[in-house]
Motif scaffolding. Sequence first.
Motif, PDB file in Angstrom:
ATOM      1  N   ARG A 152       0.848  -1.195   0.000  1.00  0.00           N
ATOM      2  CA  ARG A 152       0.000   0.000   0.000  1.00  0.00           C
ATOM      3  C   ARG A 152       0.876   1.234   0.000  1.00  0.00           C
ATOM      4  O   ARG A 152       1.973   1.230   0.534  1.00  0.00           O
ATOM      5  CB  ARG A 152      -0.893   0.029   1.243  1.00  0.00           C
ATOM      6  N   LYS A 153       0.348   2.287  -0.654  1.00  0.00           N
ATOM      7  CA  LYS A 153       1.056   3.564  -0.579  1.00  0.00           C
ATOM      8  C   LYS A 153       0.029   4.651  -0.305  1.00  0.00           C
ATOM      9  O   LYS A 153      -0.908   4.864  -1.090  1.00  0.00           O
ATOM     10  CB  LYS A 153       1.756   3.859  -1.905  1.00  0.00           C
ATOM     11  N   VAL A 154       0.170   5.288   0.836  1.00  0.00           N
ATOM     12  CA  VAL A 154      -0.701   6.413   1.162  1.00  0.00           C
ATOM     13  C   VAL A 154       0.178   7.651   1.260  1.00  0.00           C
ATOM     14  O   VAL A 154       1.145   7.672   2.024  1.00  0.00           O
ATOM     15  CB  VAL A 154      -1.437   6.181   2.493  1.00  0.00           C
ATOM     16  N   TYR A 155      -0.127   8.638   0.460  1.00  0.00           N
ATOM     17  CA  TYR A 155       0.668   9.866   0.511  1.00  0.00           C
ATOM     18  C   TYR A 155       0.229  10.710   1.692  1.00  0.00           C
ATOM     19  O   TYR A 155      -0.916  10.637   2.116  1.00  0.00           O
ATOM     20  CB  TYR A 155       0.490  10.660  -0.785  1.00  0.00           C
ATOM     21  N   PRO A 156       1.139  11.527   2.217  1.00  0.00           N
ATOM     22  CA  PRO A 156       0.719  12.462   3.258  1.00  0.00           C
ATOM     23  C   PRO A 156      -0.437  13.300   2.708  1.00  0.00           C
ATOM     24  O   PRO A 156      -0.346  13.807   1.600  1.00  0.00           O
ATOM     25  CB  PRO A 156       1.945  13.333   3.492  1.00  0.00           C
ATOM     26  N   GLU A 196      -4.584   7.677  -1.426  1.00  0.00           N
ATOM     27  CA  GLU A 196      -4.112   6.296  -1.474  1.00  0.00           C
ATOM     28  C   GLU A 196      -3.794   5.952  -2.916  1.00  0.00           C
ATOM     29  O   GLU A 196      -4.687   5.748  -3.734  1.00  0.00           O
ATOM     30  CB  GLU A 196      -5.194   5.375  -0.900  1.00  0.00           C
ATOM     31  N   ALA A 197      -2.519   5.924  -3.250  1.00  0.00           N
ATOM     32  CA  ALA A 197      -2.130   5.727  -4.642  1.00  0.00           C
ATOM     33  C   ALA A 197      -2.119   4.249  -5.018  1.00  0.00           C
ATOM     34  O   ALA A 197      -2.460   3.886  -6.130  1.00  0.00           O
ATOM     35  CB  ALA A 197      -0.757   6.333  -4.880  1.00  0.00           C
ATOM     36  N   VAL A 198      -1.696   3.425  -4.085  1.00  0.00           N
ATOM     37  CA  VAL A 198      -1.659   1.979  -4.344  1.00  0.00           C
ATOM     38  C   VAL A 198      -2.380   1.305  -3.198  1.00  0.00           C
ATOM     39  O   VAL A 198      -2.067   1.532  -2.034  1.00  0.00           O
ATOM     40  CB  VAL A 198      -0.207   1.476  -4.451  1.00  0.00           C
ATOM     41  N   ARG A 199      -3.382   0.475  -3.526  1.00  0.00           N
ATOM     42  CA  ARG A 199      -4.169  -0.165  -2.474  1.00  0.00           C
ATOM     43  C   ARG A 199      -3.980  -1.669  -2.536  1.00  0.00           C
ATOM     44  O   ARG A 199      -4.463  -2.310  -3.467  1.00  0.00           O
ATOM     45  CB  ARG A 199      -5.659   0.113  -2.678  1.00  0.00           C
ATOM     46  N   ASP A 200      -3.293  -2.189  -1.585  1.00  0.00           N
ATOM     47  CA  ASP A 200      -3.251  -3.620  -1.386  1.00  0.00           C
ATOM     48  C   ASP A 200      -2.930  -4.386  -2.673  1.00  0.00           C
ATOM     49  O   ASP A 200      -3.744  -5.140  -3.180  1.00  0.00           O
ATOM     50  CB  ASP A 200      -4.606  -4.079  -0.820  1.00  0.00           C
ATOM     51  N   VAL A 201      -1.745  -4.186  -3.185  1.00  0.00           N
ATOM     52  CA  VAL A 201      -1.351  -4.861  -4.410  1.00  0.00           C
ATOM     53  C   VAL A 201      -0.447  -6.041  -4.077  1.00  0.00           C
ATOM     54  O   VAL A 201       0.524  -5.890  -3.345  1.00  0.00           O
ATOM     55  CB  VAL A 201      -0.618  -3.881  -5.354  1.00  0.00           C
ATOM     56  N   SER A 202      -0.800  -7.201  -4.599  1.00  0.00           N
ATOM     57  CA  SER A 202       0.077  -8.358  -4.468  1.00  0.00           C
ATOM     58  C   SER A 202       0.379  -8.876  -5.863  1.00  0.00           C
ATOM     59  O   SER A 202      -0.524  -8.976  -6.695  1.00  0.00           O
ATOM     60  CB  SER A 202      -0.598  -9.469  -3.659  1.00  0.00           C
ATOM     61  N   LEU A 203       1.629  -9.142  -6.098  1.00  0.00           N
ATOM     62  CA  LEU A 203       2.035  -9.454  -7.465  1.00  0.00           C
ATOM     63  C   LEU A 203       3.334 -10.242  -7.439  1.00  0.00           C
ATOM     64  O   LEU A 203       4.221  -9.948  -6.645  1.00  0.00           O
ATOM     65  CB  LEU A 203       2.235  -8.124  -8.213  1.00  0.00           C
ATOM     66  N   VAL A 204       3.417 -11.243  -8.296  1.00  0.00           N
ATOM     67  CA  VAL A 204       4.677 -11.964  -8.440  1.00  0.00           C
ATOM     68  C   VAL A 204       5.191 -11.741  -9.857  1.00  0.00           C
ATOM     69  O   VAL A 204       4.471 -11.982 -10.823  1.00  0.00           O
ATOM     70  CB  VAL A 204       4.500 -13.473  -8.174  1.00  0.00           C
ATOM     71  N   VAL A 205       6.400 -11.237  -9.960  1.00  0.00           N
ATOM     72  CA  VAL A 205       7.025 -11.091 -11.264  1.00  0.00           C
ATOM     73  C   VAL A 205       8.033 -12.218 -11.377  1.00  0.00           C
ATOM     74  O   VAL A 205       9.075 -12.187 -10.726  1.00  0.00           O
ATOM     75  CB  VAL A 205       7.721  -9.732 -11.396  1.00  0.00           C
ATOM     76  N   PRO A 206       7.726 -13.233 -12.169  1.00  0.00           N
ATOM     77  CA  PRO A 206       8.629 -14.399 -12.207  1.00  0.00           C
ATOM     78  C   PRO A 206       9.991 -14.036 -12.756  1.00  0.00           C
ATOM     79  O   PRO A 206      10.122 -13.095 -13.550  1.00  0.00           O
ATOM     80  CB  PRO A 206       7.906 -15.373 -13.136  1.00  0.00           C
TER      81      PRO A 206
END
Lengths: 354, 282
Positions: free
Chosen positions: A10-14, A18-28
């Motif tokens: 997650r990324k929340v700016y001051p 909320e720019a990124v919400r709960d991202v899960s990812l696998v880059v093989p």
Amino acid sequence: MATVELSSIRKVYPGGVEAVRDVSLVVPNGSFTVLLGPSGCGKSTLLRMIAGLETTTSGECKIGERVVNEVEPADRDIAMVFQNYALYPHMSVYDNMAYGLRNRGTPKAEIDKRVREAASLLAIEDFLSRKPRALSGGQRQRVAMGRAIVREPQVFLFDEPLSNLDAKLRVTMRLEIRRLHNRLNATSIFVTHDQVEAMTLADQVVVMNAGRIEQIGAPGEVYKHPASRFVASFIGAPAMNLMPGKIAEAGIVETPAGRLPYDKNRFHAAGEVEVGIRPEDIHAAGGADGILFTPELAEELGATRLLHGSFGDTPVIIAIPASGTVHEKKEMRLSIDPAAVHLFDKVTGRSLVR
Amino acid sequence: MVEHRGFSRFVPHIVLCIGVAIIAFPVYLCFVGSTHPQDVTSNGQMPLTPGPIFFETYYKTLFVGSSGSTREPVATMLVNSFIMACVIALGKISISIISAFSVVYFKFPFRMAAFWLIFITLMLPVEVRIYPTYKIAADLNLLDSYAGLTVPLIASATATLFFRQFFMTIPDELVEASKLDGAGPMRFFWDTVLPLSRTNIAALFVILFIYGWNQYLWPILITTRDDMQTIVIGIKKMIVTADALTEWNVVLATAMLAMLPPVTVVVLMQRWFVRGLVETEK
């Protein structure tokens, strides 16, 4: 080479954005993964978090076996290519490429060897002594890639590297990036808002919207089986036609275009739905049967022709081969293959695939 | 660009020539006056052609000094002025480039407050804070020293502002690329910021050198010894208002000499100067 694993990032700016919400990812390991989405969807933020240029609000970022949340960008064993190249304007091409290695205390002979290898790989050997301002956009882009290559990183990160180039150069550089990836066999993560770039480059496309991942899949997969209305409308040019519909019985959906059959083995739907049909899946019907379509405007694309018109009141675009003439305003009869009908949930927008 | 034909082509030239004449004539007159004996100038019949004693006057001015209230040779004053102008210019540049760097590239508590405090000093030139500054300089035993001449004039909001604006035009990606290339803040400063600021530094140097060279009020307060005075003060002291005769040839020669270093700096650095003020390529 390494696998990149993001879990619940997650990324929340001051200020609370909320720019990124709960991202899960696998880059093989060794894959070419493209983060695709409209501007503001959080794809660049995600990339910058992998690079370490943005802090991660919560979640875990792993490169290889190492959790890198607290690791400095320089120590993450990554290299990044920026949209505006970010070459050091006062340094020669050679120094631009050698700078990172020098800062790491690589022996001079080794630096020279690596810079020359990368330069010959990218065909920029003749420019090594020039300053970036004496280079064209495409050449600068090569230097930026050279700067990444000499580091021999585990992961390459590309932040919209082609968007500052003109259309023709973009196509050539696109192929070149792919060729380079095949050759170096390193893990690459590439951010773009251009679906053509995504489709042509990627092994794995990650479609993002509003800080969330909408779908992860191979390019053909996201095109053929969009997981949501958003993916359906974002991928493919022109965009997929969307219209309201109502399931009349299993296998038949009632739409402004009339009763359309759909593949009831693929979709499980009832009640109100959203119906999606790609422009290229709509064909001219042979006879007088079929859906009545009134074209208003034709766009000539060379091989295909786009017809803007409507089914009843619903605006629709269809793509047909550009042979023959079309009389605008002249009604035509169209047919749609049941296998090409997509159904989405009216409320959530998710695909109603079984 | 408007293209002129016929007579109107010469109008701009004529205007420029008049402008040059207005600026150059007093300088020429000053030079002419410095080559005539003092009685020629003093009796009000200023000739328009150079006189016979060019070498004598300039030798006397540079190495002997006038016989008026200051007897210091002008060479000493030139050295003093040069040291003062250089230290002020370089001091202002180094301090303001560092403070601008910290304000732009580091996030620390009260960063903007620090910036505004620097900014406020724009409203407090030496003339405004002259008494407290003099008191501090005197208490620190800085009277009649180069430190006293220069340090109180070094803190500079203008240059800090100038560098801050410039740094803000350096793309963020360059900082990020440096981070990825393993360059820490100091490395980034030396390897990227400083080389990119070269033309700006040169432009500021020209402006600040002239600012330092032309200082009048502060040096007149802080220096009492003849061998510490600057050339601008020297000219003033040579002009005797009381009973004695002013040696006009020496005074005018000093004025000519006082003009040389700033002119040299401008001429030598004008290419950099213009580039530093207008260049936008990053």
